[in-house]
Design a protein around this motif. Structure first.
Motif, short mmCIF file in Angstrom:
data_model
loop_
_atom_site.label_atom_id
_atom_site.label_comp_id
_atom_site.label_asym_id
_atom_site.label_seq_id
_atom_site.Cartn_x
_atom_site.Cartn_y
_atom_site.Cartn_z
N ARG A 60 0.83 -1.20 0.00
CA ARG A 60 0.00 0.00 0.00
C ARG A 60 0.87 1.25 0.00
O ARG A 60 0.59 2.21 -0.72
CB ARG A 60 -0.92 -0.01 1.21
CG ARG A 60 -1.96 1.11 1.20
CD ARG A 60 -2.82 1.10 2.44
NE ARG A 60 -3.50 -0.18 2.62
CZ ARG A 60 -3.21 -1.05 3.58
NH1 ARG A 60 -2.24 -0.78 4.46
NH2 ARG A 60 -3.86 -2.19 3.68
N GLN A 61 1.91 1.22 0.80
CA GLN A 61 2.81 2.38 0.87
C GLN A 61 3.50 2.62 -0.47
O GLN A 61 3.58 3.75 -0.95
CB GLN A 61 3.84 2.17 1.97
CG GLN A 61 4.78 3.36 2.16
CD GLN A 61 5.76 3.15 3.28
OE1 GLN A 61 5.74 2.11 3.94
NE2 GLN A 61 6.62 4.12 3.52
N ARG A 62 4.00 1.50 -1.09
CA ARG A 62 4.65 1.64 -2.39
C ARG A 62 3.65 2.14 -3.45
O ARG A 62 3.99 2.96 -4.30
CB ARG A 62 5.27 0.32 -2.83
CG ARG A 62 6.45 -0.12 -1.99
CD ARG A 62 7.27 -1.19 -2.72
NE ARG A 62 6.47 -2.32 -3.12
CZ ARG A 62 6.27 -3.41 -2.37
NH1 ARG A 62 6.83 -3.47 -1.16
NH2 ARG A 62 5.53 -4.41 -2.81
N THR A 63 2.41 1.61 -3.40
CA THR A 63 1.38 2.05 -4.35
C THR A 63 1.06 3.52 -4.18
O THR A 63 0.92 4.27 -5.15
CB THR A 63 0.10 1.21 -4.18
OG1 THR A 63 0.42 -0.18 -4.34
CG2 THR A 63 -0.95 1.62 -5.20
N GLU A 64 0.93 3.97 -2.92
CA GLU A 64 0.64 5.38 -2.67
C GLU A 64 1.79 6.27 -3.15
O GLU A 64 1.56 7.35 -3.70
CB GLU A 64 0.40 5.59 -1.16
CG GLU A 64 -0.91 5.01 -0.68
CD GLU A 64 -1.07 5.13 0.83
OE1 GLU A 64 -0.09 5.58 1.48
OE2 GLU A 64 -2.15 4.80 1.34
N GLU A 65 3.03 5.80 -2.94
CA GLU A 65 4.17 6.57 -3.41
C GLU A 65 4.17 6.67 -4.94
O GLU A 65 4.43 7.72 -5.52
CB GLU A 65 5.47 5.94 -2.91
CG GLU A 65 5.68 6.09 -1.42
CD GLU A 65 6.92 5.37 -0.93
OE1 GLU A 65 7.56 4.68 -1.76
OE2 GLU A 65 7.27 5.50 0.25
N LYS A 66 3.85 5.53 -5.61
CA LYS A 66 3.77 5.55 -7.08
C LYS A 66 2.65 6.46 -7.55
O LYS A 66 2.81 7.20 -8.53
CB LYS A 66 3.56 4.13 -7.60
CG LYS A 66 4.77 3.22 -7.47
CD LYS A 66 4.48 1.83 -8.05
CE LYS A 66 5.68 0.92 -7.94
NZ LYS A 66 5.40 -0.44 -8.49
N LEU A 67 1.51 6.40 -6.84
CA LEU A 67 0.38 7.24 -7.22
C LEU A 67 0.72 8.72 -7.05
O LEU A 67 0.40 9.54 -7.92
CB LEU A 67 -0.85 6.88 -6.37
CG LEU A 67 -2.12 7.68 -6.66
CD1 LEU A 67 -2.55 7.49 -8.12
CD2 LEU A 67 -3.25 7.25 -5.72
N ARG A 68 1.39 9.05 -5.93
CA ARG A 68 1.80 10.45 -5.73
C ARG A 68 2.78 10.89 -6.80
O ARG A 68 2.68 12.00 -7.32
CB ARG A 68 2.42 10.61 -4.34
CG ARG A 68 1.40 10.71 -3.21
CD ARG A 68 2.05 11.19 -1.93
NE ARG A 68 3.01 10.22 -1.43
CZ ARG A 68 2.71 9.26 -0.57
NH1 ARG A 68 1.47 9.14 -0.13
NH2 ARG A 68 3.64 8.42 -0.14
N SER A 69 3.70 10.00 -7.15
CA SER A 69 4.66 10.34 -8.21
C SER A 69 3.95 10.50 -9.55
O SER A 69 4.26 11.42 -10.32
CB SER A 69 5.72 9.23 -8.32
OG SER A 69 6.44 9.11 -7.12
N TYR A 70 2.96 9.62 -9.80
CA TYR A 70 2.21 9.71 -11.07
C TYR A 70 1.41 11.00 -11.13
O TYR A 70 1.39 11.69 -12.16
CB TYR A 70 1.28 8.50 -11.19
CG TYR A 70 0.41 8.53 -12.42
CD1 TYR A 70 0.92 8.24 -13.67
CD2 TYR A 70 -0.95 8.86 -12.31
CE1 TYR A 70 0.12 8.26 -14.81
CE2 TYR A 70 -1.76 8.88 -13.45
CZ TYR A 70 -1.22 8.59 -14.67
OH TYR A 70 -2.02 8.62 -15.78
N LEU A 71 0.73 11.34 -10.01
CA LEU A 71 -0.04 12.58 -9.97
C LEU A 71 0.86 13.79 -10.13
O LEU A 71 0.51 14.77 -10.80
CB LEU A 71 -0.82 12.67 -8.65
CG LEU A 71 -1.96 11.65 -8.48
CD1 LEU A 71 -2.58 11.78 -7.10
CD2 LEU A 71 -3.01 11.85 -9.56
N GLN A 72 2.03 13.74 -9.51
CA GLN A 72 2.98 14.84 -9.66
C GLN A 72 3.45 14.95 -11.11
O GLN A 72 3.58 16.05 -11.65
CB GLN A 72 4.17 14.63 -8.73
CG GLN A 72 5.16 15.80 -8.73
CD GLN A 72 6.28 15.60 -7.72
OE1 GLN A 72 6.33 14.57 -7.04
NE2 GLN A 72 7.16 16.57 -7.61
#
Length: 281
Positions: free
Chosen positions: A59-71
C-alpha cells in the motif's frame, strides 16, 4: 478380616500410583496437543502478521507511485501552453493547469478548484463564464472570442470531451482551449490581400478599357470646339464633355495608383471601395 485390610493397604498405594501415572500421561498428551495447537496458531498469526506487513508495504509503495504519477501528470499539464480544465458532473472544477488559471481566469488554482464557473467572483466576465458552462459535460467543439485575464479579447477554440466513470456513467468533462487570435488575424489579412489583389486587377482592366474610348470622345469634342464659335451653345456642351472626360481620366489615374484597401459606407448596409483614400495620389 485382618487379611483383607492387609491386602488393601498393600494394593491401595499401587492403585493410586497407577491412577496418578495414567492421569499424568493424559495431561502430558493434552499439553503436547495444546503445544502443537499453540505452535500452529503462532505460525498462522506470524503468516497473518507477515501478510499484513506485506500489504502495508505494498500500500505504501502504491501510494508513493500514485503520488509520483499525480505529480508527473500535474507537471505535464502545466508544461502544456494551452489552457486545460476538468469539471465533474455538477460543473465543479476539479483541476486545471497554470495557463488556464493565470492567463484565462486570473486566479490561483486553489481558488478555482472546488468552485463552479459562476462562483469564481464578479471579476470573471459573463462571456467567459458562459463559454465555460457551455455544453455541460457533453463533448463539443466551438469558437468564441473572450476577454482574458490581461483584459485583451482573444479568439479561442474550445474542445470538451466527456469523462466516463464506472458503469459507463458520465463523471464529468475535460476541456482544452487553443488560441486562434493570430491565426484568425492572419486569415483576415490574407482575405483582405486577396480582395485587394482582385481590386487591383479589376482597376487595371477598367483603366485599360476606358482609356481608348476616352481618347476618342476627347478628340471628337476638341474637333467640335474647333469648328464652333465660343458663342455657340454646342461649344459649351463640348467643353462640358471635355471636363467630364478629364474627370474620368483623373479617376482612372487614381485607380492605377491604388496601394491600400479602404472602404466607405454606401447606403445603410453596404460598403464600397474608396478610390480616393486607397491611392497615393
Amino acid at each position: 478380616m485382618d487379611s483383607w485390610i492387609t491386602v488393601l493397604l498393600v494394593l491401595l498405594p499401587t492403585g493410586v500410583a497407577f491412577w496418578l501415572a495414567r492421569e499424568t500421561s493424559r495431561l502430558r498428551e493434552r499439553l503436547r496437543r495444546l503445544s502443537r495447537t499453540a505452535q500452529s496458531k503462532q505460525k498462522q498469526y506470524q503468516k497473518i502478521e507477515t501478510h499484513h506487513e506485506d500489504e502495508a508495504d505494498l500500500r505504501q509503495r502504491t501510494e508513493e507511485k500514485l503520488r509520483s504519477y499525480l505529480q508527473l501528470m500535474d507537471t505535464l499539464i502545466n508544461t502544456i501552453p494551452n489552457p486545460i480544465f476538468f469539471k465533474d458532473i455538477d460543473g465543479v472544477f476539479r483541476g486545471c493547469n497554470q495557463a488556464f488559471a493565470r492567463e484565462i481566469v486570473g486566479l490561483t488554482r486553489d481558488r478555482i478548484i472546488g468552485c463552479k464557473a459562476g462562483d469564481l467572483g464578479p471579476q470573471i466576465p459573463e462571456e467567459l463564464v458562459a463559454c465555460l458552462k457551455r455544453n455541460g459535460v457533453h463533448s463539443a467543439t466551438f469558437e468564441a472570442e473572450i476577454p482574458c485575464a490581461d483584459g485583451r479579447r482573444r479568439d479561442f477554440l474550445f474542445t470538451t470531451a466527456t469523462v466516463v466513470g464506472e458503469g459507463s456513467e458520465k463523471a464529468g468533462s475535460v476541456g482544452a482551449m487553443m488560441d486562434l487570435t493570430e491565426k484568425n488575424r492572419a486569415a483576415r489579412e490574407r482575405a483582405q490581400k486577396e480582395k485587394f489583389q482582385g481590386v487591383l486587377e479589376t482597376a487595371g482592366a477598367v483603366c485599360h478599357e476606358l482609356n481608348q474610348p476616352l481618347q476618342v470622345i476627347s478628340g471628337y469634342a476638341e474637333l467640335m470646339m474647333v469648328d464652333l464659335s465660343e458663342g455657340d451653345k454646342h461649344y459649351g456642351l463640348a467643353e462640358q464633355i471635355l471636363e467630364q472626360v478629364e474627370r474620368i481620366a483623373d479617376i482612372t489615374g487614381k485607380l492605377q495608383k491604388i496601394t491600400r484597401y479602404k472602404t466607405v459606407d454606401y447606403g445603410r448596409h453596404a460598403k464600397i471601395f474608396d478610390i480616393h483614400q486607397s491611392s497615393d495620389d
